[in-house]
Design a protein around this motif. Structure first.
Motif, PDB file in Angstrom:
ATOM      1  N   LYS A  58     -49.182  10.792 -50.503  1.00 55.92           N
ATOM      2  CA  LYS A  58     -48.787   9.510 -51.098  1.00 55.92           C
ATOM      3  C   LYS A  58     -47.857   9.672 -52.322  1.00 55.92           C
ATOM      4  O   LYS A  58     -47.134   8.816 -52.471  1.00 55.92           O
ATOM      5  N   ALA A  59     -48.149  10.783 -53.088  1.00 53.19           N
ATOM      6  CA  ALA A  59     -47.113  11.132 -54.449  1.00 53.19           C
ATOM      7  C   ALA A  59     -45.872  11.202 -53.827  1.00 53.19           C
ATOM      8  O   ALA A  59     -44.823  10.658 -54.410  1.00 53.19           O
ATOM      9  N   ARG A  60     -45.788  12.179 -52.801  1.00 50.82           N
ATOM     10  CA  ARG A  60     -44.350  12.454 -52.305  1.00 50.82           C
ATOM     11  C   ARG A  60     -43.686  10.859 -51.693  1.00 50.82           C
ATOM     12  O   ARG A  60     -42.469  10.827 -51.676  1.00 50.82           O
ATOM     13  N   GLN A  62     -44.156   7.928 -52.436  1.00 50.66           N
ATOM     14  CA  GLN A  62     -43.727   7.129 -53.442  1.00 50.66           C
ATOM     15  C   GLN A  62     -42.444   7.647 -54.126  1.00 50.66           C
ATOM     16  O   GLN A  62     -41.779   6.763 -54.370  1.00 50.66           O
ATOM     17  N   ARG A  63     -42.163   8.771 -54.300  1.00 49.48           N
ATOM     18  CA  ARG A  63     -41.078   9.435 -54.868  1.00 49.48           C
ATOM     19  C   ARG A  63     -39.984   9.111 -53.917  1.00 49.48           C
ATOM     20  O   ARG A  63     -38.721   8.887 -54.637  1.00 49.48           O
ATOM     21  N   ILE A  64     -40.201   9.591 -52.520  1.00 49.12           N
ATOM     22  CA  ILE A  64     -39.048   9.211 -51.601  1.00 49.12           C
ATOM     23  C   ILE A  64     -38.749   7.686 -51.715  1.00 49.12           C
ATOM     24  O   ILE A  64     -37.594   7.379 -51.791  1.00 49.12           O
ATOM     25  N   LEU A  66     -38.891   5.750 -54.250  1.00 46.14           N
ATOM     26  CA  LEU A  66     -38.326   5.359 -55.315  1.00 46.14           C
ATOM     27  C   LEU A  66     -36.847   5.920 -55.308  1.00 46.14           C
ATOM     28  O   LEU A  66     -35.902   5.205 -55.948  1.00 46.14           O
ATOM     29  N   GLU A  67     -36.620   7.166 -54.655  1.00 49.82           N
ATOM     30  CA  GLU A  67     -35.385   7.550 -54.791  1.00 49.82           C
ATOM     31  C   GLU A  67     -34.160   6.920 -53.866  1.00 49.82           C
ATOM     32  O   GLU A  67     -33.202   6.724 -54.002  1.00 49.82           O
ATOM     33  N   GLU A  68     -34.907   6.293 -52.810  1.00 49.94           N
ATOM     34  CA  GLU A  68     -33.990   5.581 -51.821  1.00 49.94           C
ATOM     35  C   GLU A  68     -33.678   4.189 -52.251  1.00 49.94           C
ATOM     36  O   GLU A  68     -32.941   3.595 -51.959  1.00 49.94           O
TER      37      GLU A  68
END
Length: 71
Positions: A58-60, A62-64, A66-68
């Motif tokens: 889930k954390a990964r 969300q990070r992806i 946000l980066e996109e």
């Protein structure tokens, strides 16, 4: 409604269920007890591993996301 009666009923119900569970536990022989404890430990480990994997995924995700995201 008398809350003391409700709490007393809940305590009696729990006592009955715990006594029944202890009777079942005492009816097992030592090998069955060890097997049951081992199964419970395995289930606990699987739940912990699944929870950690879910949290990391889930954390990964969300990070992806946000980066996109284009702000």
């Amino acid at each position: 409604m008398d809350f003391v009666k409700v709490i007393d009923g809940a305590v009696d119900f729990c006592k009955d269920k715990i006594n029944k569970a202890m009777e079942v536990w005492d009816s097992f022989d030592e090998d069955q007890k060890k097997l049951l404890i081992g199964c419970a430990a395995c289930v606990a480990v699987v739940i912990v591993v699944a929870g950690v994997a879910y949290g990391l995924g889930k954390a990964r995700g969300q990070r992806i996301a946000l980066e996109e995201e284009d702000f």
